[in-house]
Design a protein around this motif. Sequence first.
Motif, PDB file in Angstrom:
ATOM      1  N   ASP A  84       0.831  -1.191   0.000  1.00 63.79           N
ATOM      2  CA  ASP A  84       0.000   0.000   0.000  1.00 63.79           C
ATOM      3  C   ASP A  84       0.877   1.257   0.000  1.00 63.79           C
ATOM      4  O   ASP A  84       1.828   1.384   0.789  1.00 63.79           O
ATOM      5  CB  ASP A  84      -0.889  -0.010   1.246  1.00 63.79           C
ATOM      6  N   SER A  85       0.536   2.157  -0.893  1.00 66.41           N
ATOM      7  CA  SER A  85       1.350   3.346  -1.129  1.00 66.41           C
ATOM      8  C   SER A  85       1.464   4.255   0.104  1.00 66.41           C
ATOM      9  O   SER A  85       2.533   4.788   0.413  1.00 66.41           O
ATOM     10  CB  SER A  85       0.725   4.085  -2.320  1.00 66.41           C
ATOM     11  N   TRP A  86       0.357   4.434   0.824  1.00 70.35           N
ATOM     12  CA  TRP A  86       0.382   5.268   2.032  1.00 70.35           C
ATOM     13  C   TRP A  86       1.236   4.630   3.141  1.00 70.35           C
ATOM     14  O   TRP A  86       2.029   5.307   3.802  1.00 70.35           O
ATOM     15  CB  TRP A  86      -1.048   5.530   2.527  1.00 70.35           C
ATOM     16  N   GLN A  87       1.085   3.313   3.298  1.00 68.74           N
ATOM     17  CA  GLN A  87       1.894   2.617   4.311  1.00 68.74           C
ATOM     18  C   GLN A  87       3.378   2.681   3.938  1.00 68.74           C
ATOM     19  O   GLN A  87       4.247   2.822   4.799  1.00 68.74           O
ATOM     20  CB  GLN A  87       1.465   1.139   4.419  1.00 68.74           C
ATOM     21  N   ARG A  88       3.659   2.553   2.650  1.00 69.63           N
ATOM     22  CA  ARG A  88       5.047   2.627   2.199  1.00 69.63           C
ATOM     23  C   ARG A  88       5.634   4.014   2.484  1.00 69.63           C
ATOM     24  O   ARG A  88       6.796   4.147   2.859  1.00 69.63           O
ATOM     25  CB  ARG A  88       5.117   2.319   0.700  1.00 69.63           C
ATOM     26  N   ALA A  89       4.790   5.028   2.310  1.00 72.09           N
ATOM     27  CA  ALA A  89       5.241   6.394   2.612  1.00 72.09           C
ATOM     28  C   ALA A  89       5.564   6.545   4.102  1.00 72.09           C
ATOM     29  O   ALA A  89       6.514   7.235   4.480  1.00 72.09           O
ATOM     30  CB  ALA A  89       4.186   7.414   2.179  1.00 72.09           C
ATOM     31  N   SER A 148       2.926  -1.920  18.354  1.00 72.86           N
ATOM     32  CA  SER A 148       4.018  -2.890  18.492  1.00 72.86           C
ATOM     33  C   SER A 148       5.174  -2.603  17.552  1.00 72.86           C
ATOM     34  O   SER A 148       6.334  -2.816  17.899  1.00 72.86           O
ATOM     35  CB  SER A 148       3.492  -4.308  18.215  1.00 72.86           C
ATOM     36  N   PHE A 149       4.848  -2.157  16.332  1.00 76.67           N
ATOM     37  CA  PHE A 149       5.872  -1.879  15.330  1.00 76.67           C
ATOM     38  C   PHE A 149       5.667  -0.454  14.797  1.00 76.67           C
ATOM     39  O   PHE A 149       4.657   0.182  15.074  1.00 76.67           O
ATOM     40  CB  PHE A 149       5.775  -2.889  14.176  1.00 76.67           C
ATOM     41  N   PHE A 150       6.600   0.024  13.989  1.00 75.59           N
ATOM     42  CA  PHE A 150       6.500   1.421  13.551  1.00 75.59           C
ATOM     43  C   PHE A 150       5.361   1.677  12.564  1.00 75.59           C
ATOM     44  O   PHE A 150       4.723   2.720  12.604  1.00 75.59           O
ATOM     45  CB  PHE A 150       7.848   1.916  13.018  1.00 75.59           C
ATOM     46  N   VAL A 151       5.133   0.731  11.655  1.00 75.23           N
ATOM     47  CA  VAL A 151       4.130   0.961  10.606  1.00 75.23           C
ATOM     48  C   VAL A 151       3.272  -0.286  10.442  1.00 75.23           C
ATOM     49  O   VAL A 151       3.795  -1.415  10.385  1.00 75.23           O
ATOM     50  CB  VAL A 151       4.827   1.287   9.258  1.00 75.23           C
ATOM     51  N   ASP A 152       1.967  -0.080  10.339  1.00 72.84           N
ATOM     52  CA  ASP A 152       1.049  -1.139   9.896  1.00 72.84           C
ATOM     53  C   ASP A 152       1.019  -2.328  10.853  1.00 72.84           C
ATOM     54  O   ASP A 152       0.607  -3.422  10.447  1.00 72.84           O
ATOM     55  CB  ASP A 152       1.475  -1.591   8.473  1.00 72.84           C
TER      56      ASP A 152
ATOM     57  N   ALA B  60      -8.177  12.829   4.177  1.00 72.36           N
ATOM     58  CA  ALA B  60      -8.716  11.889   5.176  1.00 72.36           C
ATOM     59  C   ALA B  60      -8.264  12.251   6.595  1.00 72.36           C
ATOM     60  O   ALA B  60      -8.624  11.573   7.554  1.00 72.36           O
ATOM     61  CB  ALA B  60      -8.269  10.467   4.846  1.00 72.36           C
ATOM     62  N   GLY B  61      -7.462  13.327   6.722  1.00 72.27           N
ATOM     63  CA  GLY B  61      -7.043  13.768   8.050  1.00 72.27           C
ATOM     64  C   GLY B  61      -5.797  13.072   8.574  1.00 72.27           C
ATOM     65  O   GLY B  61      -5.475  13.180   9.758  1.00 72.27           O
ATOM     66  N   GLU B  62      -5.078  12.366   7.698  1.00 69.08           N
ATOM     67  CA  GLU B  62      -3.848  11.692   8.137  1.00 69.08           C
ATOM     68  C   GLU B  62      -2.627  12.565   7.844  1.00 69.08           C
ATOM     69  O   GLU B  62      -2.646  13.375   6.913  1.00 69.08           O
ATOM     70  CB  GLU B  62      -3.715  10.340   7.427  1.00 69.08           C
ATOM     71  N   PHE B  63      -1.570  12.334   8.617  1.00 66.99           N
ATOM     72  CA  PHE B  63      -0.386  13.174   8.505  1.00 66.99           C
ATOM     73  C   PHE B  63       0.809  12.392   7.979  1.00 66.99           C
ATOM     74  O   PHE B  63       0.969  11.212   8.288  1.00 66.99           O
ATOM     75  CB  PHE B  63      -0.024  13.772   9.870  1.00 66.99           C
ATOM     76  N   LEU B  64       1.648  13.084   7.206  1.00 72.81           N
ATOM     77  CA  LEU B  64       2.899  12.498   6.731  1.00 72.81           C
ATOM     78  C   LEU B  64       3.988  13.553   6.869  1.00 72.81           C
ATOM     79  O   LEU B  64       3.810  14.703   6.452  1.00 72.81           O
ATOM     80  CB  LEU B  64       2.750  12.060   5.269  1.00 72.81           C
ATOM     81  N   ALA B  65       5.117  13.152   7.463  1.00 72.47           N
ATOM     82  CA  ALA B  65       6.253  14.064   7.634  1.00 72.47           C
ATOM     83  C   ALA B  65       7.432  13.571   6.809  1.00 72.47           C
ATOM     84  O   ALA B  65       7.347  12.537   6.150  1.00 72.47           O
ATOM     85  CB  ALA B  65       6.636  14.134   9.110  1.00 72.47           C
ATOM     86  N   GLU B  66       8.521  14.323   6.847  1.00 67.27           N
ATOM     87  CA  GLU B  66       9.760  14.045   6.108  1.00 67.27           C
ATOM     88  C   GLU B  66       9.574  14.380   4.612  1.00 67.27           C
ATOM     89  O   GLU B  66       8.919  13.649   3.869  1.00 67.27           O
ATOM     90  CB  GLU B  66      10.246  12.600   6.273  1.00 67.27           C
ATOM     91  N   SER B  67      10.233  15.452   4.207  1.00 69.29           N
ATOM     92  CA  SER B  67      10.040  15.980   2.851  1.00 69.29           C
ATOM     93  C   SER B  67      10.217  14.926   1.763  1.00 69.29           C
ATOM     94  O   SER B  67       9.422  14.849   0.821  1.00 69.29           O
ATOM     95  CB  SER B  67      11.011  17.140   2.610  1.00 69.29           C
ATOM     96  N   ASN B  68      11.244  14.084   1.905  1.00 66.42           N
ATOM     97  CA  ASN B  68      11.514  13.133   0.824  1.00 66.42           C
ATOM     98  C   ASN B  68      10.510  11.978   0.801  1.00 66.42           C
ATOM     99  O   ASN B  68      10.230  11.425  -0.265  1.00 66.42           O
ATOM    100  CB  ASN B  68      12.957  12.624   0.922  1.00 66.42           C
ATOM    101  N   ALA B  69       9.957  11.640   1.958  1.00 69.21           N
ATOM    102  CA  ALA B  69       8.892  10.629   2.003  1.00 69.21           C
ATOM    103  C   ALA B  69       7.617  11.199   1.373  1.00 69.21           C
ATOM    104  O   ALA B  69       6.906  10.501   0.643  1.00 69.21           O
ATOM    105  CB  ALA B  69       8.633  10.185   3.444  1.00 69.21           C
ATOM    106  N   ILE B  70       7.338  12.467   1.654  1.00 69.83           N
ATOM    107  CA  ILE B  70       6.152  13.112   1.067  1.00 69.83           C
ATOM    108  C   ILE B  70       6.308  13.175  -0.452  1.00 69.83           C
ATOM    109  O   ILE B  70       5.373  12.884  -1.209  1.00 69.83           O
ATOM    110  CB  ILE B  70       5.949  14.528   1.660  1.00 69.83           C
ATOM    111  N   MET B  71       7.515  13.546  -0.914  1.00 72.20           N
ATOM    112  CA  MET B  71       7.739  13.598  -2.372  1.00 72.20           C
ATOM    113  C   MET B  71       7.553  12.229  -3.004  1.00 72.20           C
ATOM    114  O   MET B  71       6.971  12.112  -4.082  1.00 72.20           O
ATOM    115  CB  MET B  71       9.152  14.101  -2.674  1.00 72.20           C
ATOM    116  N   PHE B  72       8.082  11.200  -2.363  1.00 70.94           N
ATOM    117  CA  PHE B  72       7.955   9.847  -2.918  1.00 70.94           C
ATOM    118  C   PHE B  72       6.479   9.498  -3.075  1.00 70.94           C
ATOM    119  O   PHE B  72       6.045   9.022  -4.121  1.00 70.94           O
ATOM    120  CB  PHE B  72       8.664   8.837  -2.008  1.00 70.94           C
ATOM    121  N   TYR B  73       5.703   9.775  -2.048  1.00 69.60           N
ATOM    122  CA  TYR B  73       4.284   9.418  -2.078  1.00 69.60           C
ATOM    123  C   TYR B  73       3.547  10.090  -3.234  1.00 69.60           C
ATOM    124  O   TYR B  73       2.791   9.451  -3.962  1.00 69.60           O
ATOM    125  CB  TYR B  73       3.636   9.808  -0.738  1.00 69.60           C
ATOM    126  N   PHE B  74       3.795  11.384  -3.407  1.00 70.86           N
ATOM    127  CA  PHE B  74       3.033  12.116  -4.420  1.00 70.86           C
ATOM    128  C   PHE B  74       3.611  11.993  -5.833  1.00 70.86           C
ATOM    129  O   PHE B  74       2.997  12.454  -6.794  1.00 70.86           O
ATOM    130  CB  PHE B  74       2.874  13.591  -4.024  1.00 70.86           C
TER     131      PHE B  74
END
Lengths: 201, 201
Positions: A84-89, A148-152, B60-74
Amino acid sequence: MLRLYDFLLSGNCYKIRLLLTQVGIPFERVDVDITQGETRTPEFTSKNLNGRVPVLKTEAGEFLAESNAIMFYFSENTQFLPNDSWQRAQVLQWLFFEQYSHEPYLATPRFWISVLGKAEEYRDAIEQKHEAGYAALKVMETHLSDRSFFVDERYTIADIGLFAYTHVADKGGYDLSKFPAIKAWLELVQAQPQHISITQS
Amino acid sequence: MLRLYDFLLSGNCYKIRLLLTQVGIPFERVDVDITQGETRTPEFTSKNLNGRVPVLKTEAGEFLAESNAIMFYFSENTQFLPNDSWQRAQVLQWLFFEQYSHEPYLATPRFWISVLGKAEEYRDAIEQKHEAGYAALKVMETHLSDRSFFVDERYTIADIGLFAYTHVADKGGYDLSKFPAIKAWLELVQAQPQHISITQS
């Protein structure tokens, strides 16, 4: 076969050894002694211009540097990276957090104290590093306080990335006794199948 | 609509503004003044535990930090990120290089000199930062000496990531006159469609 240019004490190199072992991809190791300047020779910088380990050489003879980029590449389409793209982010968010806000403060005091054996010489610098390092640990503790873990809620390369230097933080003078959520998570990571320790090659 | 928690002078925030503009994704900005501690309030750290901009809030009200992670996602499934797994790993290699070996040395002197206006006070620290910063620039110069862009001979988020602080390196006291390949690449990046400048919101 894949070739890993590797330094056994390096947490960044350990990430790759741990992941490849758990994914079940065979690789051979080439020891590079960073304390002897072996990453700064012309021969080595022809593999990684930035003069750092780990570097991965593919069977096609191509090179890839940066531990977290190498992990991302080898974890795609495995259980260690969500599809999943959001989880990967989110995984990438934590890996960038690791390289920017965590590793520089946890790895360096460990290197000074436990690799170079120069705790006294670097006393002031260690204290400065600890301030930012404890801030990073606090971020991790808060995040892990209700998961328990950082993501998902599963073991991913985000956990491997952060585990590498956190589980040896004491070797850099850190006291983890006030971080119960981190300690529980460290144990959970160590209990994963095919876990190997940092000096195991 | 997407919401970007943003500081106009920040190169890390600029990466997101530039990419989203070029991808054509509308977003609204919320100004956060890092010089006034606005990223360290409880209200802000509820969005990003690590207390830094940029932070992206999804619809959806979710947050994402770290500029390079945000760039990867979009940039996934756009022209700004290769679909090929090996090429994508190269992009990540350069983005991790940026956050570990480049940004800490280019961004901080610029912040001290041009944002805080304290060049004298930080003179020694700036000199130390310059040593590693010039090493990073040399890596970039060598890599670009026989190519136009960082990966796959096309404009990707690796270029955006490295452009953000390189194009304003002079504001941190860097002299780019000895880096002709970097200068040619900077011009090429600035010539891309829908390019915006760093203070443009």
